[in-house]
Design a protein around this motif. Structure first.
Motif, PDB file in Angstrom:
ATOM      1  N   THR A  72       0.840  -1.199   0.000  1.00 30.92           N
ATOM      2  CA  THR A  72       0.000   0.000   0.000  1.00 30.92           C
ATOM      3  C   THR A  72       0.879   1.254   0.000  1.00 30.92           C
ATOM      4  N   GLY A  73       0.248   2.394   0.097  1.00 31.58           N
ATOM      5  CA  GLY A  73       0.988   3.654   0.108  1.00 31.58           C
ATOM      6  C   GLY A  73       2.116   3.677   1.129  1.00 31.58           C
ATOM      7  N   PHE A  74       1.830   3.212   2.323  1.00 32.23           N
ATOM      8  CA  PHE A  74       2.870   3.266   3.362  1.00 32.23           C
ATOM      9  C   PHE A  74       4.028   2.309   3.075  1.00 32.23           C
ATOM     10  N   LEU A  77       6.177   4.468   0.992  1.00 32.04           N
ATOM     11  CA  LEU A  77       6.778   5.494   1.854  1.00 32.04           C
ATOM     12  C   LEU A  77       7.883   4.895   2.714  1.00 32.04           C
ATOM     13  N   PHE A  98      -1.851  12.117   7.368  1.00 29.23           N
ATOM     14  CA  PHE A  98      -0.896  11.237   6.685  1.00 29.23           C
ATOM     15  C   PHE A  98       0.528  11.755   6.772  1.00 29.23           C
ATOM     16  N   ASP A 102       3.755   9.976   8.353  1.00 31.29           N
ATOM     17  CA  ASP A 102       5.066   9.974   7.682  1.00 31.29           C
ATOM     18  C   ASP A 102       6.133  10.569   8.605  1.00 31.29           C
ATOM     19  N   TRP A 161      -0.054  16.418  -1.595  1.00 30.54           N
ATOM     20  CA  TRP A 161      -1.441  16.698  -1.226  1.00 30.54           C
ATOM     21  C   TRP A 161      -1.736  15.936   0.059  1.00 30.54           C
ATOM     22  N   THR A 163      -4.095  14.327   2.329  1.00 24.81           N
ATOM     23  CA  THR A 163      -5.454  13.809   2.201  1.00 24.81           C
ATOM     24  C   THR A 163      -6.254  13.881   3.504  1.00 24.81           C
ATOM     25  N   ASP A 188       5.723  12.745  -0.281  1.00 22.40           N
ATOM     26  CA  ASP A 188       4.598  11.808  -0.290  1.00 22.40           C
ATOM     27  C   ASP A 188       3.622  12.301  -1.353  1.00 22.40           C
ATOM     28  N   VAL A 190       1.192  10.376  -2.566  1.00 26.00           N
ATOM     29  CA  VAL A 190       0.213   9.286  -2.564  1.00 26.00           C
ATOM     30  C   VAL A 190      -1.082   9.699  -3.241  1.00 26.00           C
ATOM     31  N   SER A 191      -1.607  10.879  -2.906  1.00 22.07           N
ATOM     32  CA  SER A 191      -2.936  11.200  -3.439  1.00 22.07           C
ATOM     33  C   SER A 191      -2.896  12.091  -4.669  1.00 22.07           C
ATOM     34  N   CYS A 212       0.733   5.568  -4.153  1.00 16.99           N
ATOM     35  CA  CYS A 212       0.040   4.364  -3.699  1.00 16.99           C
ATOM     36  C   CYS A 212      -0.791   3.770  -4.826  1.00 16.99           C
ATOM     37  N   GLN A 214      -4.030   2.790  -4.738  1.00 14.74           N
ATOM     38  CA  GLN A 214      -5.490   2.783  -4.667  1.00 14.74           C
ATOM     39  C   GLN A 214      -6.164   4.146  -4.730  1.00 14.74           C
ATOM     40  N   LYS A 215      -5.406   5.213  -4.903  1.00 11.51           N
ATOM     41  CA  LYS A 215      -6.055   6.522  -5.024  1.00 11.51           C
ATOM     42  C   LYS A 215      -6.120   6.881  -6.511  1.00 11.51           C
TER      43      LYS A 215
HETATM   44  C1  LIG Z   1      -3.772   7.332   1.784  1.00  5.33           C
HETATM   45  C2  LIG Z   1      -2.501   8.038   2.087  1.00  5.33           C
HETATM   46  C3  LIG Z   1      -1.405   7.372   2.690  1.00  5.33           C
HETATM   47  C4  LIG Z   1      -1.489   5.934   3.122  1.00  5.33           C
HETATM   48  O1  LIG Z   1      -1.718   5.048   2.075  1.00  5.33           O
HETATM   49  P1  LIG Z   1      -2.104   3.507   2.388  1.00  5.33           P
HETATM   50  O2  LIG Z   1      -2.422   2.965   1.030  1.00  5.33           O
HETATM   51  O3  LIG Z   1      -3.266   3.508   3.330  1.00  5.33           O
HETATM   52  O4  LIG Z   1      -0.923   2.851   2.995  1.00  5.33           O
HETATM   53  C5  LIG Z   1      -0.252   8.100   2.898  1.00  5.33           C
HETATM   54  N1  LIG Z   1      -0.155   9.403   2.540  1.00  5.33           N
HETATM   55  C6  LIG Z   1      -1.175  10.075   1.959  1.00  5.33           C
HETATM   56  C7  LIG Z   1      -1.003  11.518   1.588  1.00  5.33           C
HETATM   57  C8  LIG Z   1      -2.380   9.412   1.720  1.00  5.33           C
HETATM   58  O5  LIG Z   1      -3.390  10.072   1.144  1.00  5.33           O
END
Ligand SMILES: *Cc1c(COP(=O)(O)O)cnc(C)c1O
Length: 410
Positions: A72-74, A77, A98, A102, A161, A163, A188, A190-191, A212, A214-215
């Motif tokens: 996943t995202g983490f 990271l 988030f 981090d 960004w 989230t 980061d 991720v989003s 990540c 899933q976003k």
């Molecule tokens: C969702 C998110 C994460 C965590 O991602 P996971 O897929 O839940 O591990 C980390 N940083 C940001 C900015 C996020 O939006």
């Protein structure tokens, strides 16, 4: 006696939160239609190499070390933050849930053995400076510039960004301050990846990026967290090492056909990758690139505005400025009922979210919901949830307002 539970059935819900987004049926189809094949089978490896190349395209980078970290995202990271070793001087700029997590990761990685043992779940190493920006506010270039000028760290960290609070932070300001003070930036993203229109290579002050599955990338079936490193970051890892095998920036890249700083046609084993995950991730990247990164970014901005105006018409106060997410305060009468409202909505398969850290607000997202019909569905269901809690507004008027937004734009 052995207890065997009945088959697990999970219903389809409307994911209208910060993420995960609604996975495209094409991604699920590729996942389910893949044959059983091991992680060194030629088409699986070809899929990983093609995914790596599409990822570079999506992220606008020539960084050779651009690939996916399983998880996943983490997980991604953890890989990029493993650049940080105990005692390293770091300045982190959290402004919500988030980037707060981090920052905890950074404090864990930068701690000496003594500092970690002193408070193992929440260490406070001397070498790390945390510069907090309040929830609902963005990290600005001035904040970063001032802190880096004062601390002269080795690393700086920011979320592109955030989230948790729905805020876009100043990436250019962060980049410029890193370059000016000779600091290596870690971001980061991720989003923002797959939602925003930006090129990694326009920000040379940032040496490592993590996203990540899933976003914006929309490949939930546990696939890959994209990461990207400049050669400078990889040189640092080569010289100093880092304390992980599985998420090692150099070793993990081998299975994606990146060895000794170069793309090679024959990847080397790192861990057992899933043929299903590779096929799903590959399809998700094909979908975004087919849609077009710029067009997608424009569509998110356009539809977020429609949702924002509709929730404002219901009396909510929007405090976010992210194109895939609306974070809002409920109108006076409903204050304090945010968690109940969200729980009721979720019980009906409408997956909105509260904030995960103070203050309590409601988060409504539009990942992969880029049509007037889909936004209409989200607005209608949110209106119902609000009215059920005792809000006072005319739903028909709100729906008409939405319709005229789209009519005017068309
Ligand atoms: C969702 C998110 C994460 C965590 O991602 P996971 O897929 O839940 O591990 C980390 N940083 C940001 C900015 C996020 O939006």
């Amino acid at each position: 006696m052995t207890k065997i539970y009945p088959q697990l059935d999970i219903p389809n819900t409307l994911a209208a939160g910060p993420g995960p987004g609604n996975t495209d049926p094409r991604v699920l189809e590729r996942f389910a239609a893949s044959g059983v094949a091991d992680h060194m089978q030629k088409d699986v490896l070809r899929g990983m190499i093609e995914a790596k190349e599409m990822l570079r395209e999506l992220w606008g980078t020539k960084n050779v070390y651009t690939y996916g970290v399983a998880g996943t995202g983490f997980s991604g990271l953890d890989c990029v933050l493993s650049l940080i070793l105990p005692g390293d001087k770091v300045v982190a700029f959290p402004n919500g849930t988030f980037s707060g997590i981090d920052s905890l990761t950074i404090r864990m990685k930068a701690s000496t053995a003594e500092e970690l043992a002193a408070d193992s779940l929440n260490p406070k190493p001397k070498s790390v400076t945390i510069v907090e920006t309040p929830h609902g506010k963005s990290v600005t270039g001035e904040i970063v510039e001032k802190a880096l000028a004062a601390a002269k760290p080795m690393w700086a960290f920011m979320a592109h960004w955030e989230t948790g609070s729905g805020r876009v932070n100043d990436l250019k300001g962060f980049n410029d301050a890193c370059l000016k003070h000779g600091v290596m930036g870690i971001v980061d993203a991720v989003s923002s990846l797959g939602v925003g229109d930006f090129n990694i290579d326009d920000y040379p002050g940032v040496v490592a990026w993590a996203s990540c599955p899933q976003k914006g990338v929309l490949s939930l079936p546990l696939t890959y967290a994209p990461v990207s490193f400049t050669d400078k970051a990889i040189e640092m890892v080569k010289k100093r090492g880092c304390r992980t095998y599985v998420n090692h920036p150099i070793l993990d890249a081998r299975h994606w056909g990146i060895i000794d700083g170069k793309d090679v046609p024959t990847p080397a084993y790192h861990q057992t990758h899933s043929c299903y995950a590779v096929a799903a991730f590959h399809e998700a990247l094909r979908i975004i690139l087919g849609y077009g990164r710029r067009r997608k970014a424009t569509d998110y901005v356009y539809h977020e505005k429609a949702l924002r105006q509709a929730v404002e018409a219901m009396g909510c106060e929007v405090t976010s400025n992210m194109p895939s997410l609306v974070v809002c305060n409920l109108p006076g009468k409903l204050r304090g009922k945010e968690k109940d409202l969200v729980a009721n909505a979720r019980a009906q398969g409408f997956g909105i979210w509260p904030t995960l850290s103070e203050p309590v607000q409601v988060r409504i997202g539009i990942l992969n919901q880029l049509s007037p019909e889909q936004i209409g569905e989200i607005v209608s269901r949110f209106a119902d949830a609000m009215l059920a809690m005792g809000a006072e507004f005319d739903k028909q008027k709100v729906m008409n307002g939405l319709k005229s937004y789209y009519a005017k734009a068309a």
